[in-house]
Design an enzyme around this catalytic site. Sequence first.
Site, mmCIF file in Angstrom:
data_model
loop_
_atom_site.group_PDB
_atom_site.id
_atom_site.type_symbol
_atom_site.label_atom_id
_atom_site.label_comp_id
_atom_site.label_asym_id
_atom_site.label_seq_id
_atom_site.Cartn_x
_atom_site.Cartn_y
_atom_site.Cartn_z
ATOM 1 N N GLY A 162 26.108 13.939 6.275
ATOM 2 C CA GLY A 162 26.404 12.789 5.739
ATOM 3 C C GLY A 162 27.695 12.935 5.417
ATOM 4 N N ASP B 243 43.504 38.573 4.538
ATOM 5 C CA ASP B 243 42.259 37.949 4.852
ATOM 6 C C ASP B 243 41.087 38.867 4.945
ATOM 7 O OD1 ASP B 243 40.626 36.490 6.717
ATOM 8 O OD2 ASP B 243 41.893 36.847 8.456
ATOM 9 N N SER C 115 36.627 38.294 17.864
ATOM 10 C CA SER C 115 37.083 37.605 16.698
ATOM 11 C C SER C 115 38.791 37.642 16.488
ATOM 12 C CB SER C 115 36.576 38.348 15.519
ATOM 13 O OG SER C 115 37.239 37.847 14.250
ATOM 14 N N HIS D 249 40.053 37.902 13.690
ATOM 15 C CA HIS D 249 40.400 38.235 12.324
ATOM 16 C C HIS D 249 40.154 39.689 12.234
ATOM 17 C CE1 HIS D 249 40.155 34.455 10.263
ATOM 18 N NE2 HIS D 249 39.146 34.160 11.253
ATOM 19 N N ASP E 109 34.392 10.931 4.260
ATOM 20 C CA ASP E 109 33.679 10.354 5.356
ATOM 21 C C ASP E 109 34.660 9.527 6.249
ATOM 22 O OD1 ASP E 109 31.796 8.928 6.513
ATOM 23 O OD2 ASP E 109 30.837 8.032 4.883
HETATM 24 ZN ZN LIG Z 1 41.133 30.639 8.536
HETATM 25 ZN ZN LIG Z 2 42.788 30.868 11.522
#
Ligand SMILES: [Zn+2]
Ligand SMILES: [Zn+2]
Length: 554
Positions: A47, A194, A367, A369, A443
């Site tokens: 939505g 991170d 990944s 990360h 939106d």
């Molecule tokens: Zn990120």
């Molecule tokens: Zn990133």
Amino acid sequence: METDQTLEVVALGGLGEFGMHMMAFRSGGSIIVVDAGIMFPDEELLGVDIIIPDITYLLENKSEVKAIFLTHGHEDHIGALPFILPYINVPLYGSSFTMALVKNKLEQHGLMGEAQLHTVKEKEQISTGSFTVQFFRVTHSIVDAFALAIKTPAGTIIHTGDFKIDPTPLDGKKFDLHTLAAYGEQGVLALFSDSTNAEHSGYTASERSVNDRFESIFRTSTGRIVLSCFTSSIPRLQLVVDQAKHYGRLISFLGRRMLENTETAAELGFLKIPPGLVIRAKDIRNYPREKLCVVAGGCQGEPMSALSRLALDDHKDFKIDQGDTIVLSARQIPGNERAIGRMMDHFYRRRAEIYYADGSQPPVHVSGHASEEELKLVVSLAKPRYFIPIHGTYRQLHRHAKLVEKTSAAHKIIMAETGDIVRFGPAGAEITGKAPVGRVLIDEGSLEEVAEFVIRDRRHISEDGIILPIIAINKKTGMLEVPPEIVFRGVAFAEEERLLAESKLMLTETISGASVEERGDWTVIKEKIRKDLKKFFYKQTAKRPFILPVILEI
Ligand SMILES: [Zn+2]
Ligand SMILES: [Zn+2]
């Protein structure tokens, strides 16, 4: 601010939640911002198109805001810019690929005229207000990613951005561990690092490691290969291009953003595509299946994406047949698992072979990360007085803190969440309060009116109201069990009776126009309903009510 040596850090998003990275640093009467990302809405928030951080904190201190520094070009780091710049138009700094993606984005929103884009090189320093920011290279799943060393009156802050430590990056540009270590030697006040992959032990594999799997897929596949990954995963796309060339397959890129990003990356030299290798989507049917590799956007099962359309025979250029191979070279973003699962079901029904990140080796996805050992290495090199885990749900931040605790008792760990004001002063660091934060729903309007969007704050929802289309579908036949119902809440339309009758009629048409398989896929049918009703109500009333389809299976 008490003294000149005080620094206030406020995460406006991304701490204790997934995505929407944005952080403000305030000292001596100036503020700099790091990243301005979006959060992807999950199924429960269908939505809305995107979610951005609430920037009230910046607006309240608007005259102090000097610049926005961008670590890399992923959407969860740059995606909110078009919605923020109209309120705070400050200079933007980032790498050449990051800024190219930002430029595309701002052009689409008609914002390039006023924008102040600055491309920085590795190790370049930018001074603004009380801050000097140095960019240094990290490795990640996108090219041209930087970490930041932020020199503040209170001391030096290292902000890692997103990273892993890839010792064999495809472009040969390695994580600048030397610069990180040099800062560690000089003294780092705080490290913001991170946490996305903090739950994974060991090391994250190099981008290169998916190549073995790609090679075997290209070697053994007899039909078309249809591969999907994030459209900004340029190193991954380079591997695909290289395999396609090696095995004599032509490439066709599908999806607006896939086309745009690969074109940008090729122009800037980040993606090397031999001449003659790429064909247009509409020419796909003119080539034998075993000579084709289609690279499509939509790896998260987004209902209107090229990949989703292919899964449901709804793509105008070709259809998936028995013997075709689908490669999902991406992780499943939390919240998207069911939509992706249903998309895979559609492909299996068409007798396609699917490769996805199911844990088998060699991997089809790795990944971007850092895992535990890399995270520990970074903290050991930076030797910060304070450690603040960022980028992650609270569980991931907690896991990251736990493993940093093991590396040395010298680091003081601060567990902050989005909105917490962390103050660094002569007496030390502590969380001193809460800034106004939140999620703003956006939106984006239909494709015909690209530049238009509505910011869904509470006020807008109360002005335009909510519409709940309710349909009951027979699970076995996929047919409507009873006529659809539509409920208006908080909507004041002039001709409510007529609108109700017409929108019901149009809802019935939308549903009967969909295939049985589409009706059985909630993600797809809800998006179709939402799109059609959105267009209808906008045309009829110039309002954009919030549309939340409800589907009952009987
Ligand atoms: Zn990120
Ligand atoms: Zn990133």
